[in-house]
Every structure is written in C-alpha cells, then in structure tokens.
Design a protein around this motif. Sequence first.
Motif, PDB file in Angstrom:
ATOM      1  N   ALA A 217       0.850  -1.196   0.000  1.00  0.00           N
ATOM      2  CA  ALA A 217       0.000   0.000   0.000  1.00  0.00           C
ATOM      3  C   ALA A 217       0.880   1.237   0.000  1.00  0.00           C
ATOM      4  CB  ALA A 217      -0.902   0.005   1.222  1.00  0.00           C
ATOM      5  N   ILE A 218       0.317   2.326  -0.474  1.00  0.00           N
ATOM      6  CA  ILE A 218       1.006   3.611  -0.435  1.00  0.00           C
ATOM      7  C   ILE A 218       0.459   4.403   0.758  1.00  0.00           C
ATOM      8  CG2 ILE A 218       1.376   5.803  -1.645  1.00  0.00           C
ATOM      9  CD1 ILE A 218       2.847   3.385  -2.842  1.00  0.00           C
ATOM     10  N   VAL A 219       1.374   4.913   1.548  1.00  0.00           N
ATOM     11  CA  VAL A 219       0.992   5.725   2.690  1.00  0.00           C
ATOM     12  C   VAL A 219       1.212   7.182   2.321  1.00  0.00           C
ATOM     13  CG1 VAL A 219       1.294   6.034   5.171  1.00  0.00           C
ATOM     14  CG2 VAL A 219       2.027   3.899   4.092  1.00  0.00           C
ATOM     15  N   PRO A 220       0.157   7.983   2.245  1.00  0.00           N
ATOM     16  CA  PRO A 220       0.360   9.413   2.001  1.00  0.00           C
ATOM     17  C   PRO A 220       1.235  10.004   3.119  1.00  0.00           C
ATOM     18  CG  PRO A 220      -1.951   8.818   1.808  1.00  0.00           C
ATOM     19  CD  PRO A 220      -1.253   7.621   2.373  1.00  0.00           C
ATOM     20  N   ARG A 221       2.027  11.020   2.781  1.00  0.00           N
ATOM     21  CA  ARG A 221       2.993  11.541   3.744  1.00  0.00           C
ATOM     22  C   ARG A 221       2.337  12.094   5.009  1.00  0.00           C
ATOM     23  NH1 ARG A 221       8.134  11.255   1.997  1.00  0.00           N
ATOM     24  NH2 ARG A 221       8.479  11.256  -0.247  1.00  0.00           N
ATOM     25  N   ASP A 222       1.072  12.553   4.876  1.00  0.00           N
ATOM     26  CA  ASP A 222       0.419  13.135   6.063  1.00  0.00           C
ATOM     27  C   ASP A 222      -0.475  12.118   6.779  1.00  0.00           C
ATOM     28  OD1 ASP A 222      -1.268  12.925   3.982  1.00  0.00           O
ATOM     29  OD2 ASP A 222      -2.206  14.902   4.200  1.00  0.00           O
ATOM     30  N   ALA A 223      -0.455  10.861   6.339  1.00  0.00           N
ATOM     31  CA  ALA A 223      -1.322   9.864   6.969  1.00  0.00           C
ATOM     32  C   ALA A 223      -0.540   9.040   7.989  1.00  0.00           C
ATOM     33  CB  ALA A 223      -1.911   8.947   5.908  1.00  0.00           C
ATOM     34  N   GLU A 224      -1.270   8.367   8.882  1.00  0.00           N
ATOM     35  CA  GLU A 224      -0.601   7.609   9.940  1.00  0.00           C
ATOM     36  C   GLU A 224      -0.240   6.194   9.502  1.00  0.00           C
ATOM     37  OE1 GLU A 224      -2.601   7.588  13.619  1.00  0.00           O
ATOM     38  OE2 GLU A 224      -2.375   9.746  13.939  1.00  0.00           O
ATOM     39  N   GLY A 225      -1.028   5.648   8.621  1.00  0.00           N
ATOM     40  CA  GLY A 225      -0.734   4.279   8.186  1.00  0.00           C
ATOM     41  C   GLY A 225      -1.470   3.963   6.901  1.00  0.00           C
ATOM     42  N   ALA A 226      -1.113   2.825   6.323  1.00  0.00           N
ATOM     43  CA  ALA A 226      -1.735   2.427   5.064  1.00  0.00           C
ATOM     44  C   ALA A 226      -3.127   1.858   5.308  1.00  0.00           C
ATOM     45  CB  ALA A 226      -0.858   1.381   4.390  1.00  0.00           C
ATOM     46  N   SER A 227      -3.988   2.000   4.296  1.00  0.00           N
ATOM     47  CA  SER A 227      -5.320   1.410   4.425  1.00  0.00           C
ATOM     48  C   SER A 227      -5.729   0.647   3.165  1.00  0.00           C
ATOM     49  CB  SER A 227      -6.351   2.485   4.750  1.00  0.00           C
ATOM     50  OG  SER A 227      -6.308   3.500   3.773  1.00  0.00           O
TER      51      SER A 227
ATOM     52  N   GLY B 136       8.513   0.346 -12.196  1.00  0.00           N
ATOM     53  CA  GLY B 136       8.722  -0.143 -13.553  1.00  0.00           C
ATOM     54  C   GLY B 136       7.451  -0.327 -14.354  1.00  0.00           C
ATOM     55  N   LEU B 137       6.331  -0.560 -13.685  1.00  0.00           N
ATOM     56  CA  LEU B 137       5.099  -0.863 -14.410  1.00  0.00           C
ATOM     57  C   LEU B 137       4.199   0.356 -14.584  1.00  0.00           C
ATOM     58  CD1 LEU B 137       4.280  -4.326 -12.799  1.00  0.00           C
ATOM     59  CD2 LEU B 137       5.415  -3.857 -14.967  1.00  0.00           C
ATOM     60  N   ASP B 138       4.710   1.513 -14.200  1.00  0.00           N
ATOM     61  CA  ASP B 138       3.965   2.762 -14.381  1.00  0.00           C
ATOM     62  C   ASP B 138       2.558   2.650 -13.787  1.00  0.00           C
ATOM     63  OD1 ASP B 138       3.556   5.341 -15.079  1.00  0.00           O
ATOM     64  OD2 ASP B 138       2.978   4.913 -17.153  1.00  0.00           O
ATOM     65  N   LEU B 139       2.500   2.390 -12.492  1.00  0.00           N
ATOM     66  CA  LEU B 139       1.213   2.219 -11.817  1.00  0.00           C
ATOM     67  C   LEU B 139       0.603   3.547 -11.388  1.00  0.00           C
ATOM     68  CD1 LEU B 139       2.084  -0.889  -9.604  1.00  0.00           C
ATOM     69  CD2 LEU B 139       0.862  -0.842 -11.778  1.00  0.00           C
ATOM     70  N   GLY B 140       1.230   4.637 -11.803  1.00  0.00           N
ATOM     71  CA  GLY B 140       0.682   5.939 -11.475  1.00  0.00           C
ATOM     72  C   GLY B 140       1.011   6.385 -10.060  1.00  0.00           C
ATOM     73  N   VAL B 141       1.970   5.726  -9.450  1.00  0.00           N
ATOM     74  CA  VAL B 141       2.372   6.097  -8.091  1.00  0.00           C
ATOM     75  C   VAL B 141       3.732   6.772  -8.182  1.00  0.00           C
ATOM     76  CG1 VAL B 141       2.902   5.264  -5.784  1.00  0.00           C
ATOM     77  CG2 VAL B 141       1.143   4.116  -7.144  1.00  0.00           C
ATOM     78  N   ASP B 142       3.789   8.053  -7.866  1.00  0.00           N
ATOM     79  CA  ASP B 142       5.040   8.788  -8.026  1.00  0.00           C
ATOM     80  C   ASP B 142       5.635   9.234  -6.696  1.00  0.00           C
ATOM     81  OD1 ASP B 142       5.095   8.595 -10.785  1.00  0.00           O
ATOM     82  OD2 ASP B 142       3.648  10.216 -10.965  1.00  0.00           O
ATOM     83  N   GLU B 143       4.803   9.340  -5.691  1.00  0.00           N
ATOM     84  CA  GLU B 143       5.342   9.832  -4.425  1.00  0.00           C
ATOM     85  C   GLU B 143       4.653   9.150  -3.269  1.00  0.00           C
ATOM     86  OE1 GLU B 143       2.631  13.736  -3.661  1.00  0.00           O
ATOM     87  OE2 GLU B 143       4.466  14.001  -4.839  1.00  0.00           O
ATOM     88  N   GLY B 144       5.140   9.430  -2.083  1.00  0.00           N
ATOM     89  CA  GLY B 144       4.593   8.794  -0.895  1.00  0.00           C
ATOM     90  C   GLY B 144       5.517   7.696  -0.409  1.00  0.00           C
ATOM     91  N   LEU B 145       5.003   6.942   0.537  1.00  0.00           N
ATOM     92  CA  LEU B 145       5.790   5.867   1.132  1.00  0.00           C
ATOM     93  C   LEU B 145       5.101   4.537   0.880  1.00  0.00           C
ATOM     94  CD1 LEU B 145       6.386   7.653   4.555  1.00  0.00           C
ATOM     95  CD2 LEU B 145       8.025   7.458   2.679  1.00  0.00           C
ATOM     96  N   MET B 146       5.901   3.512   0.703  1.00  0.00           N
ATOM     97  CA  MET B 146       5.333   2.191   0.456  1.00  0.00           C
ATOM     98  C   MET B 146       5.527   1.302   1.677  1.00  0.00           C
ATOM     99  SD  MET B 146       5.814  -1.212  -0.248  1.00  0.00           S
ATOM    100  CE  MET B 146       7.535  -1.450  -0.706  1.00  0.00           C
ATOM    101  N   GLN B 147       4.489   0.557   1.989  1.00  0.00           N
ATOM    102  CA  GLN B 147       4.567  -0.447   3.039  1.00  0.00           C
ATOM    103  C   GLN B 147       4.076  -1.767   2.469  1.00  0.00           C
ATOM    104  OE1 GLN B 147       2.165   1.431   6.229  1.00  0.00           O
ATOM    105  NE2 GLN B 147       3.636   0.496   7.643  1.00  0.00           N
TER     106      GLN B 147
ATOM    107  N   GLU C 144       8.234  -1.410   7.647  1.00  0.00           N
ATOM    108  CA  GLU C 144       8.407   0.039   7.827  1.00  0.00           C
ATOM    109  C   GLU C 144       8.183   0.725   6.482  1.00  0.00           C
ATOM    110  OE1 GLU C 144       9.114   1.800  10.599  1.00  0.00           O
ATOM    111  OE2 GLU C 144       8.834  -0.087  11.695  1.00  0.00           O
ATOM    112  N   PRO C 145       7.580   1.903   6.474  1.00  0.00           N
ATOM    113  CA  PRO C 145       7.384   2.611   5.197  1.00  0.00           C
ATOM    114  C   PRO C 145       8.731   3.051   4.598  1.00  0.00           C
ATOM    115  CG  PRO C 145       6.075   3.589   6.972  1.00  0.00           C
ATOM    116  CD  PRO C 145       7.024   2.642   7.616  1.00  0.00           C
ATOM    117  N   VAL C 146       8.814   2.942   3.268  1.00  0.00           N
ATOM    118  CA  VAL C 146      10.012   3.425   2.566  1.00  0.00           C
ATOM    119  C   VAL C 146       9.555   4.294   1.391  1.00  0.00           C
ATOM    120  CG1 VAL C 146      11.534   1.502   3.164  1.00  0.00           C
ATOM    121  CG2 VAL C 146      10.088   1.350   1.133  1.00  0.00           C
ATOM    122  N   PRO C 147      10.368   5.282   0.995  1.00  0.00           N
ATOM    123  CA  PRO C 147       9.961   6.146  -0.122  1.00  0.00           C
ATOM    124  C   PRO C 147       9.787   5.343  -1.409  1.00  0.00           C
ATOM    125  CG  PRO C 147      11.879   7.045   1.004  1.00  0.00           C
ATOM    126  CD  PRO C 147      11.662   5.672   1.553  1.00  0.00           C
ATOM    127  N   VAL C 148       8.759   5.683  -2.168  1.00  0.00           N
ATOM    128  CA  VAL C 148       8.511   5.004  -3.442  1.00  0.00           C
ATOM    129  C   VAL C 148       9.636   5.281  -4.423  1.00  0.00           C
ATOM    130  CG1 VAL C 148       7.020   4.993  -5.475  1.00  0.00           C
ATOM    131  CG2 VAL C 148       6.022   4.939  -3.199  1.00  0.00           C
TER     132      VAL C 148
END
Lengths: 146, 229
Positions: free
Chosen positions: A31-41, A105-116, A138-142
């Motif tokens: 999941a992608i965690v927005p930078r201002d969010a507490e966790g992924a949903s 690599g697959l151009d999923l339209g995710v450019d920023e945020g953190l991945m968990q 732990e979240p890591v930058p995309v």
Amino acid sequence: MLKTISLILPVLIPSWRFFKAVEPSPRVEWAIVPRDAEGASNWTPYQPRPQAVSLGEMFRRLLWNPAWNDALFVVSCAERIALGIEPTSHSVNEIQRRILRDINGLDLGVDEGLMQFRLVFVYRDDTGFVQDVVFVSEPVPVRGAS
Amino acid sequence: MTFDLAVRLTEILLALAFLQQCAEHIFWSGETRLLFLPRAVLSVVVLTGIFSEWALLGLTLHSFLFLHRFNGPYNGGSDRMGLLVLYCLCMAQLLQAGLPREAAFGYLGMQVVLSYFISGWVKIINPEWRSGRALRDVFSFSAYPVSENLRGFVQMPRLLWGMSWAVMGFEVVFPLALLHPVTLPVALAVAALFHLANACLFGLNRFLWFWIASYPSILWVQERLLGGG
C-alpha cells in the motif's frame, strides 16, 4: 565459514519432507501511505495469480517461468520472516525491492509517498478460513529506494 | 549403464537444467544477471565435456555465493536437489578413482530414493493426507496453484482423495522398484509424469529438470546392486 556450512548442510543432508503438513500460506500486500497519513489502508495484493492459465501456457512455463519462480521466492521470504529466520532484514529487503521495482517499472501511477507491505497468512481452523496479519514493514519512499 | 556413462549423462542433464535456470535470471529482470552469468558459462563448459571436472568444481564454489546471495536456496527443494546433484558429481569426478567415486555418486542415487520415500512417508502418517483434506487445503488456500480456476479442484474431494493416495502410495513403494531392472525405469517414468503434473499445476518447473538430472545415478546404483555394474 559457519554460515556457509549451515547453508550447505541442508543440501548435503536433505530432509525431503515435502508438504508434511499444509502450513499457513502467506499473501503479500502493499500500500502507499500518504505523507500526512498515519498508516496504510488500501492494501493491494502483490503478484496475484491469474484467473486461468491455458494448457499451452502451462507447457511453455516448463522452459520459461521466471515470474512464477520469483513469486515462489517471495513466498519463501515471507515464510522466513514469519518463522524469524535470521537475518529477517534480508527477506524484508528482497520483498521490498521487488514491490518498488514493480511500482516504478510498471507505471502504476504512483510517483510519491511511502510504500509499506504486509504479510497476511491464510489457514484453516475448525471454524473455516482465517487470515492473520503477521508482519507490517516500515514505510520506505517510493522513489529512490529501489 | 556404466559408471562413466551415468556420470556423463548426469553432467549433461544438470548443465541443461542450470542453463534453463540461468536463462530465466539473465533475460528476465536482470537483477541477478551477474550472479548467474558465471553459472551459465561453466554449465556450457560441462556440456562440452572438456575440463568438465574443473567446471564442476567452479560451479560448486560458485554455489556458495549463490546460497549466500539468497540466504539459502532460491527455489527451495528444486535448488537443493540441483546442488546435491552438483556436489555429488563434483566428488565423483575429483575423488580417487574406484570406491570413493562410486560412493559419492551412489549417495546421490540413494538420496533420489529417499526423496520419494520420505516425502510419501511423512504424508501417509498424517491423517489429513490420508483423508484427502491436506490436498484440498493445497488447492484451496496454499500459494501454489498457478491460477484461481485450479482452486475449483476443491469441489472434487473424491478425485483429490484418489490423487492423495496415488501420490502417497507411489512414493512409499518407490524403493521396491530397485528390485527388478524393468520396474525402475517404469517407476522413474511415472515419477517424471508426477513432476510434470506439479510443474503444470503448481508452476514447479525446476523440480522436473533437476530430478530428471538425478535419474542416471539411481539407474547406475540399481545395476551395481544387482551385479551388472
């Protein structure tokens, strides 16, 4: 040296206990965690299997099956994490690197945020099928972390 | 089958299995290309049969890097069988001629028999396997079926019960195939079909190639035991 011996011994003296019992089976979700969010949903299954595979494709995969073999390695890593086989960081990195590779690599339209990612283990008990979340990374930058 | 022929056949089959594996790593994502290129080159050398004993030693040393890179095998049992074949071949080429070489190669043949017998035994003593429940679990929630449609086998419990007993029964009686020169090739053909089914249903293609690579060793062991080798 000890590490090398510990890796070679199970090869020289194999246990051959394939499918002794059907253990809880891992699913990897990311999941992608927005930078201002507490966790992924919004968790997305990683490497979901297709609905159908033709007989011709099954035979083709006898000679060329890299994606599935990589998915099996991810399953092994998930099991190693759940069993606490050290170093767990190795297995975490292997899964994390693959998810980031695919996101980037697959151009999923995710450019920023953190991945968990998380590991959900599926098993059967007396009441039916059960799903347990046993690990959340732990979240890591995309970008820039793969 | 003479010792030399069995060893050479094993070398060729192992080299081809390694090349199949290397091709997947080198041409797919490319992330582990550098790790698998030396294995591919050394496998080609083994295939030619020129300096193959040194190429086998090189592959053995390279396997230590491989095991460290993935913190163990990449694809569980199939990698372990591939490396076992490799280590036994390496010993069968580099040890003193005679009994030491035969013992190294015979050990591989013995492990092939154990790979089927133990795998069958641990299932047959498990009530869930005897009832067919375990194979239903494999299809219903394990990570192995290659498509969602294959999970539909769960709706055929009698078929899965029959498949469970066919697999367990075959694996447990496999050692008896050593008793006659005709039964072993038949048993190995059935075993190869079993691996083929696993490759199609569960995507375990590497098991097929690495186990087939081990078969000359057990054919040689049988001849040796029955007095023809």
